[in-house]
Design a protein around this motif. Structure first.
Motif, mmCIF file in Angstrom:
data_model
loop_
_atom_site.group_PDB
_atom_site.id
_atom_site.type_symbol
_atom_site.label_atom_id
_atom_site.label_comp_id
_atom_site.label_asym_id
_atom_site.label_seq_id
_atom_site.Cartn_x
_atom_site.Cartn_y
_atom_site.Cartn_z
ATOM 1 N N ASN A 114 0.867 -1.172 0.000
ATOM 2 C CA ASN A 114 0.000 0.000 0.000
ATOM 3 C C ASN A 114 0.904 1.223 0.000
ATOM 4 O OD1 ASN A 114 -2.006 1.882 0.243
ATOM 5 N ND2 ASN A 114 -2.834 1.119 2.171
ATOM 6 N N LEU A 124 -2.491 -3.635 1.661
ATOM 7 C CA LEU A 124 -3.744 -3.849 0.950
ATOM 8 C C LEU A 124 -4.333 -5.208 1.296
ATOM 9 C CD1 LEU A 124 -2.979 -2.520 -2.657
ATOM 10 C CD2 LEU A 124 -4.188 -1.365 -0.813
ATOM 11 N N PHE A 130 -11.205 1.386 -1.303
ATOM 12 C CA PHE A 130 -9.757 1.538 -1.369
ATOM 13 C C PHE A 130 -9.321 2.780 -0.610
ATOM 14 C CE2 PHE A 130 -5.916 3.170 -3.412
ATOM 15 C CZ PHE A 130 -5.089 2.065 -3.372
ATOM 16 N N SER A 149 -8.402 0.752 2.588
ATOM 17 C CA SER A 149 -7.314 0.024 1.926
ATOM 18 C C SER A 149 -7.748 -1.372 1.487
ATOM 19 C CB SER A 149 -6.077 -0.070 2.838
ATOM 20 O OG SER A 149 -5.551 1.208 3.105
ATOM 21 N N TRP A 177 -8.853 -3.780 -1.426
ATOM 22 C CA TRP A 177 -8.741 -3.853 -2.881
ATOM 23 C C TRP A 177 -9.902 -4.678 -3.429
ATOM 24 C CZ3 TRP A 177 -4.564 -6.979 -5.964
ATOM 25 C CH2 TRP A 177 -4.812 -6.810 -7.342
#
Length: 683
Positions: A176, A246, A296, A300, A302
């Motif tokens: 990330n 992520l 996102f 965070s 995905w």
């Protein structure tokens, strides 16, 4: 996620990073950058290790110090730097390996006092979105060592010193990235060394020391096309300690969502108008994209974007474009059919011209261009077919009458020096004659073949039937009335042999012409002397000449050999034909001269006789198969009419030329030219 969607998904993820921008970190991280300004002041790396010792003394209050610089070569300042590392007590050093897998560890004095050693090798993959947290490196021949990455070691050390639970370190993490490398909190190394940064700035901080100078590293991130490796270690420490890596969806769940979304959308769109299908599809896809961006940004997470959104668009688009595809296919078939028809008409050697019922031209193919004034390839709209002069007014009226009754009309016409078959076909429209298709076919070659066929039949009927009749007649006479003496036997056998020789000569000429015109016919060319080849030919024919009180004379032969490249057998055949003809078609007591001359780069060989000569009207036709000059003098002389056709073909196969001049009653001159060669003839 694999196949088509992987690069699209990675691309969409990078775009989400860029849309989000810089993400502040909850982890106390500071970068001490060996930047362009530091290198300008202190020189290029490697620096004197006393500089790093001074730097560590300035960072005494830091919670952990990670130095992303290799100390794999021993120096005289190692002891000084080792004492500085020991005083700080919480220093992580870097290790690496060469492209040949040679391990580059810190020198022992430094390694022994460090708090840990982490590998700064690549380990990054998947469009620089994933990182392997542990690397397998060669330790010794036959054994490997598993080491942790530089950022992982720093994160574990900080968690241990700060009394935090150890971070969960999977085999690989989805990075990330916090933002562009230039946005990371940093200070210049030269400012720290010169005391321009207060020590309190580093208190209880994780300090990363690394090179950020231009053109040192070439790391590509979602934000930078050329970042330093220290940005990667920063991201790893931030992700592990801040639990901010992520969190991607599993691949199987992505596939399931894509399939279910496509099925649900397909069901929803069934039977709806096209504009509504498009609206629903775009709205559904836009909703999914919006959800992915929000998750996102906020958490965070995905959420797969490319595969589900692509599946939605494909499902919606399929039902929308299916009807358009059917229409497009129909139109394409029609276009291809027209193209095929156009290609067929364009490739035909037959000229095609289409006109309306009253004779106005609206189409012609390329083959018809020579039949228009000025060889025009595109006729003017409305030009009249009958005005082109292909048919007379009377013939055109007869053709129109036939076309009016729905019957085609056909005529043979002569245009210039060629013969054509002109065929007019009615084009029906609503059971009425709506136009005219005119086909013009060149039949000159067909008529020529027919003329040759008639000549051949005439020749066969005379030159083969007559000797066969003689053979049969004398054979029957021998059977009925056997000869009573040798003289009588000879008188009956000689005509049989003579007739057989005539038939044999005819068949031989036929076969020779067929072989020469065959694609498989091949010349065995070699250098040869013209004089050396002609002498034995003339000697062979000299008895026949003397029997008729004639002479064969070599005229103007140079002493030096004239060398040409030719097939010896075919060379002999060419001049045996010419010399034999000179004897056959001439009177007794004539002189036949064989003259040689050099007209560089050509060697000319002329056979000059004092024979009957050739009428001017026949000079161009004597080369045609089966053609024979018919005059009072040549009547009764046996022959097939193939000799000169064979001779000319053989000369042209040698890339030479043959020509004739003649004065009737005085004789003829056949001149053959071959290209001169500078090579010596074969013995």
């Amino acid at each position: 996620m694999a196949g088509l969607w992987t690069p699209l998904e990675n691309w969409s993820l990078q775009k989400r990073f860029q849309w989000r921008g810089f993400r502040p970190s909850a982890v106390p991280l500071v970068l001490v950058a060996i930047d362009d300004r530091s290198i300008a002041r202190l020189g290029r790396l490697p620096w004197d290790r006393r500089r790093f010792a001074q730097l560590l003394d300035r960072l005494e209050g830091a919670a952990v110090v990670g130095i992303d610089v290799l100390f794999s070569e021993p120096t005289a300042q190692d002891a000084l730097l080792a004492r500085a590392i020991a005083r700080q007590g919480r220093v992580v050093l870097a290790a690496a390996r060469t492209p040949t897998s040679v391990r580059l560890e810190p020198v022992p004095p430094l390694a022994e006092v460090s708090a840990g050693i982490g590998d700064i090798g690549a380990g990054i993959f998947g469009e620089n979105l994933q990182l392997r947290t542990a690397l397998v490196v060669p330790k010794s021949p036959g054994s490997d060592l598993e080491v942790e990455t530089f950022g992982t070691v720093i994160a574990r050390l900080y968690a241990s010193l700060a009394g935090l639970s150890q971070p969960s370190v999977p085999d690989r993490i989805w990075l990330n990235w916090p933002g562009p490398a230039r946005s990371l909190p940093s200070v210049s190394a030269i400012d720290v060394l010169e005391g321009k940064v207060a020590p309190a700035r580093f208190a209880d901080q994780i300090v990363l020391v690394g090179v950020t100078a231009t053109a040192v590293d070439a790391l590509i991130t979602p934000f930078d096309t050329q970042a330093s490796g220290i940005a990667l270690h920063w991201t790893v420490v931030d992700n592990l300690l801040g639990n901010s890596a992520l969190a991607p969806w599993p691949g199987w769940l992505t596939g399931l969502v894509a399939v279910m979304s496509a099925l649900g959308l397909g069901f929803l769109l069934t039977g709806r108008p096209g504009w509504l299908q498009l609206t629903i599809t775009l709205a559904w896809a836009a909703g999914w994209v919006g959800l992915a961006v929000v998750l996102f940004w906020r958490s965070s997470i995905w959420l797969p974007l490319a595969a589900p959104a692509g599946a939605l668009i494909l499902a919606g688009g399929f039902s929308l474009i299916e009807g358009e595809q059917r229409t497009a296919r129909r139109l394409e078939i029609q276009r291809e059919r027209r193209k095929a028809q156009q290609a067929v008409t364009d490739s035909l050697a037959t000229a095609l011209v289409a006109a309306t019922g009253d004779g106005r031209i609206y189409f012609q193919n390329p083959a018809s261009a020579p039949f228009f004034p000025e060889n025009r390839s595109t006729p003017f709209l409305g030009e009249q077919l009958q005005a082109l002069g292909w048919l007379s007014a009377e013939q055109w009226a007869e053709a129109q009458a036939a076309l009016g009754s729905g019957q085609p009309s056909q005529r043979q016409v002569n245009l210039g020096e060629r013969d054509y078959r002109l065929r007019l076909v009615p084009l029906s429209q609503d059971e009425q004659v709506g136009g005219i298709l005119c086909a013009i076919e060149d039949i000159t070659a067909q008529l020529e073949l027919e003329r040759l066929r008639q000549q051949m039949l005439g020749m066969l009927s005379h030159d083969i039937r007559s000797p066969l009749t003689n053979i049969r007649g004398f054979a029957e006479l021998l059977k009925i009335s056997p000869p009573s003496s040798d003289i009588e036997l000879e008188e009956m056998v000689d005509p049989i042999l003579s007739s057989a020789e005539r038939v044999q000569g005819l068949v031989s000429d036929f076969l020779a012409l067929a072989r020469i015109e065959s694609p498989a016919f091949d010349l065995k060319v070699q250098p040869l002397s013209v004089q050396a080849r002609l002498r034995p030919l003339m000697a062979e024919l000299r008895p026949q000449a003397e029997a008729r009180h004639s002479r064969l004379v070599a005229e103007d032969w140079p002493k030096e050999p004239l060398i040409i490249a030719a097939d010896p057998l075919r060379f002999d055949q060419i001049f045996m034909n010419l010399l034999t003809n000179a004897l056959k078609y001439g009177p007794d007591s004539q002189t036949i001269r064989v003259r040689l001359s050099l007209d560089s780069p050509w060697v000319a060989i002329a056979v000059i006789d004092e024979g009957f000569g050739i009428p001017d009207a026949a000079l161009e036709r004597i080369w045609e198969p089966f053609y024979r000059v018919k005059t009072a003098q040549t009547e009764g002389i046996p022959g097939t009419g193939l000799g000169l056709a064979i001779t000319r073909k053989l000369v042209e196969l040698h890339t030479g030329s043959i020509a004739v001049t003649s004065n009737p009653g005085q004789g003829s001159c056949f001149s053959v030219r071959f290209r001169q060669q500078n090579l010596a003839p074969d013995p």
